[in-house]
Motif scaffolding. Structure first.
Motif, mmCIF file in Angstrom:
data_model
loop_
_atom_site.group_PDB
_atom_site.id
_atom_site.type_symbol
_atom_site.label_atom_id
_atom_site.label_comp_id
_atom_site.label_asym_id
_atom_site.label_seq_id
_atom_site.Cartn_x
_atom_site.Cartn_y
_atom_site.Cartn_z
ATOM 1 N N LEU A 67 0.831 -1.207 0.000
ATOM 2 C CA LEU A 67 0.000 0.000 0.000
ATOM 3 C C LEU A 67 0.863 1.253 0.000
ATOM 4 C CD1 LEU A 67 -2.743 -1.068 2.585
ATOM 5 C CD2 LEU A 67 -3.125 -0.512 0.164
ATOM 6 N N GLN A 68 1.913 1.230 0.774
ATOM 7 C CA GLN A 68 2.798 2.393 0.847
ATOM 8 C C GLN A 68 3.457 2.654 -0.501
ATOM 9 O OE1 GLN A 68 5.667 2.103 3.957
ATOM 10 N NE2 GLN A 68 6.488 4.137 3.601
ATOM 11 N N ARG A 69 3.927 1.596 -1.149
ATOM 12 C CA ARG A 69 4.553 1.756 -2.473
ATOM 13 C C ARG A 69 3.579 2.314 -3.493
ATOM 14 N NH1 ARG A 69 7.100 -3.887 -2.865
ATOM 15 N NH2 ARG A 69 8.698 -3.689 -1.311
ATOM 16 N N GLN A 70 2.303 1.974 -3.340
ATOM 17 C CA GLN A 70 1.280 2.433 -4.274
ATOM 18 C C GLN A 70 0.771 3.832 -3.940
ATOM 19 O OE1 GLN A 70 -1.595 -0.731 -3.872
ATOM 20 N NE2 GLN A 70 -0.532 -2.045 -5.337
ATOM 21 N N GLY A 71 1.334 4.430 -2.920
ATOM 22 C CA GLY A 71 0.950 5.789 -2.553
ATOM 23 C C GLY A 71 -0.241 5.865 -1.619
ATOM 24 N N HIS A 72 -0.581 4.770 -0.974
ATOM 25 C CA HIS A 72 -1.715 4.732 -0.053
ATOM 26 C C HIS A 72 -1.212 4.657 1.390
ATOM 27 C CE1 HIS A 72 -4.290 4.129 -3.515
ATOM 28 N NE2 HIS A 72 -3.524 3.120 -3.895
ATOM 29 N N ALA A 73 -0.451 5.656 1.781
ATOM 30 C CA ALA A 73 0.154 5.659 3.117
ATOM 31 C C ALA A 73 -0.896 5.652 4.219
ATOM 32 C CB ALA A 73 1.077 6.859 3.277
ATOM 33 N N ALA A 74 -2.010 6.356 4.017
ATOM 34 C CA ALA A 74 -3.046 6.412 5.046
ATOM 35 C C ALA A 74 -3.630 5.022 5.297
ATOM 36 C CB ALA A 74 -4.148 7.388 4.650
ATOM 37 N N GLN A 75 -3.832 4.250 4.242
ATOM 38 C CA GLN A 75 -4.362 2.896 4.410
ATOM 39 C C GLN A 75 -3.331 1.991 5.081
ATOM 40 O OE1 GLN A 75 -5.401 2.173 0.323
ATOM 41 N NE2 GLN A 75 -7.581 2.558 0.715
ATOM 42 N N ALA A 76 -2.069 2.147 4.693
ATOM 43 C CA ALA A 76 -1.005 1.355 5.322
ATOM 44 C C ALA A 76 -0.939 1.666 6.810
ATOM 45 C CB ALA A 76 0.334 1.637 4.648
ATOM 46 N N LEU A 77 -1.021 2.941 7.155
ATOM 47 C CA LEU A 77 -0.988 3.339 8.561
ATOM 48 C C LEU A 77 -2.187 2.793 9.318
ATOM 49 C CD1 LEU A 77 0.239 7.019 8.286
ATOM 50 C CD2 LEU A 77 1.378 5.160 9.496
ATOM 51 N N ALA A 78 -3.371 2.829 8.706
ATOM 52 C CA ALA A 78 -4.571 2.320 9.371
ATOM 53 C C ALA A 78 -4.449 0.828 9.645
ATOM 54 C CB ALA A 78 -5.807 2.608 8.517
ATOM 55 N N LEU A 79 -3.921 0.085 8.681
ATOM 56 C CA LEU A 79 -3.745 -1.358 8.845
ATOM 57 C C LEU A 79 -2.781 -1.661 9.987
ATOM 58 C CD1 LEU A 79 -4.157 -4.281 7.834
ATOM 59 C CD2 LEU A 79 -2.322 -3.851 6.185
ATOM 60 N N LEU A 80 -1.648 -0.976 9.992
ATOM 61 C CA LEU A 80 -0.644 -1.228 11.029
ATOM 62 C C LEU A 80 -1.093 -0.705 12.398
ATOM 63 C CD1 LEU A 80 2.528 -0.471 8.911
ATOM 64 C CD2 LEU A 80 1.720 -2.717 9.681
ATOM 65 N N ALA A 81 -1.838 0.391 12.411
ATOM 66 C CA ALA A 81 -2.356 0.908 13.686
ATOM 67 C C ALA A 81 -3.326 -0.087 14.307
ATOM 68 C CB ALA A 81 -3.038 2.258 13.476
ATOM 69 N N ALA A 82 -4.174 -0.688 13.476
ATOM 70 C CA ALA A 82 -5.118 -1.693 13.983
ATOM 71 C C ALA A 82 -4.370 -2.906 14.533
ATOM 72 C CB ALA A 82 -6.080 -2.110 12.880
ATOM 73 N N ASP A 83 -3.335 -3.341 13.819
ATOM 74 C CA ASP A 83 -2.544 -4.474 14.303
ATOM 75 C C ASP A 83 -1.827 -4.128 15.601
ATOM 76 O OD1 ASP A 83 -3.357 -6.059 12.238
ATOM 77 O OD2 ASP A 83 -1.425 -6.115 11.209
ATOM 78 N N HIS A 84 -1.292 -2.911 15.677
ATOM 79 C CA HIS A 84 -0.592 -2.490 16.892
ATOM 80 C C HIS A 84 -1.561 -2.428 18.066
ATOM 81 C CE1 HIS A 84 1.571 0.243 19.670
ATOM 82 N NE2 HIS A 84 2.593 -0.474 19.276
ATOM 83 N N LYS A 85 -2.796 -2.051 17.798
ATOM 84 C CA LYS A 85 -3.808 -2.023 18.848
ATOM 85 C C LYS A 85 -4.139 -3.449 19.314
ATOM 86 C CE LYS A 85 -8.089 0.311 19.957
ATOM 87 N NZ LYS A 85 -9.126 1.216 19.469
ATOM 88 N N LEU A 86 -4.167 -4.405 18.363
ATOM 89 C CA LEU A 86 -4.408 -5.804 18.714
ATOM 90 C C LEU A 86 -3.301 -6.356 19.605
ATOM 91 C CD1 LEU A 86 -5.629 -7.532 15.419
ATOM 92 C CD2 LEU A 86 -6.921 -7.220 17.545
ATOM 93 N N ASP A 87 -2.054 -6.039 19.248
ATOM 94 C CA ASP A 87 -0.922 -6.552 20.019
ATOM 95 C C ASP A 87 0.193 -5.517 20.077
ATOM 96 O OD1 ASP A 87 0.981 -7.976 21.357
ATOM 97 O OD2 ASP A 87 1.358 -9.413 19.756
ATOM 98 N N PRO A 88 0.130 -4.615 21.047
ATOM 99 C CA PRO A 88 1.150 -3.567 21.141
ATOM 100 C C PRO A 88 2.541 -4.086 21.505
ATOM 101 C CG PRO A 88 -0.423 -3.403 22.955
ATOM 102 C CD PRO A 88 -0.909 -4.483 22.051
ATOM 103 N N THR A 89 2.648 -5.358 21.883
ATOM 104 C CA THR A 89 3.962 -5.918 22.231
ATOM 105 C C THR A 89 4.639 -6.609 21.052
ATOM 106 O OG1 THR A 89 3.020 -8.031 22.951
ATOM 107 C CG2 THR A 89 3.211 -6.285 24.615
ATOM 108 N N ASN A 90 3.973 -6.683 19.906
ATOM 109 C CA ASN A 90 4.560 -7.354 18.744
ATOM 110 C C ASN A 90 5.639 -6.455 18.149
ATOM 111 O OD1 ASN A 90 4.913 -8.027 15.839
ATOM 112 N ND2 ASN A 90 3.430 -9.623 16.324
ATOM 113 N N ALA A 104 5.521 8.759 6.495
ATOM 114 C CA ALA A 104 4.341 9.581 6.253
ATOM 115 C C ALA A 104 4.477 10.968 6.896
ATOM 116 C CB ALA A 104 3.097 8.883 6.788
ATOM 117 N N GLY A 105 5.582 11.191 7.608
ATOM 118 C CA GLY A 105 5.861 12.507 8.170
ATOM 119 C C GLY A 105 5.562 12.663 9.643
#
Length: 189
Positions: A67-90, A104-105
């Protein structure tokens, strides 16, 4: 390092951790509907005994990279934020989320994610590289240089660390130091 690629090195694979929320939500729904009349202790024991579905964090990291390579940084961030919320210790999710945030700045988020991780494991070279990049993107070259030096102490022959430090020297106008590091990398590779 290119800002469109997540740093792929690190520990092999990820821990597949159970997704507890779907099971708990299902049991809560059954209890509310009256289909499950268990005492509180019985419900907790049953929830613990129920097989938990797993979540493929490695696939999400790969998807976020795409997603990031395709210019969809917001979607990439949303996906990883959700995963981080599921397991913040990963560790892998935390590093990927921090790096994507940095690209993304949002250097503040990247630094906030990595500081606790590095307190737990100061020898994590990949996390330290991402932290150094975040400082460099934030024009805090002294902190970036310090992080790269700590990474070099752990991995003295790591080309990514040497190139990152060389780039930092270039940003600081220390061209002779940068040239020396780049020559070292080129001689080895």
């Amino acid at each position: 390092m290119r800002p469109d690629a997540l740093h792929a090195r690190g520990r092999e694979g990820t821990d597949v951790l159970p997704g507890r929320r779907p099971v708990i939500a299902f049991l809560a729904t059954l209890a509310v509907c009256g289909s499950l009349a268990l005492p509180r202790e019985g419900a907790q024991a049953r929830a613990q005994a129920t097989p938990q579905p797993s979540h493929d964090f490695a696939a999400d990291i790969a998807n976020a990279k795409t997603l990031q390579r395709q210019g969809h940084a917001a979607q990439a961030l949303a996906l990883l934020a959700a995963d981080h919320k599921l397991d913040p210790t990963n560790r892998d999710i935390t590093v990927a989320y921090a790096q994507t945030s940095s690209y993304a700045g949002d250097q503040g988020l990247a630094i906030a994610l990595l500081d606790p991780l590095l307190e737990t494991d100061p020898a994590d070279v990949d996390a330290r590289i991402v932290l150094a990049q975040a400082y460099a993107f934030n024009h805090d070259y002294a902190s970036a240089e310090d992080e790269y030096r700590q990474a070099l102490a752990e991995a003295p022959d790591d080309s990514d660390v040497q190139v990152g430090l060389g780039e930092t020297y270039t940003f600081e106008g220390r061209y002779a130091d940068a040239k020396s590091l780049f020559q070292t990398v080129l001689a080895r590779d």
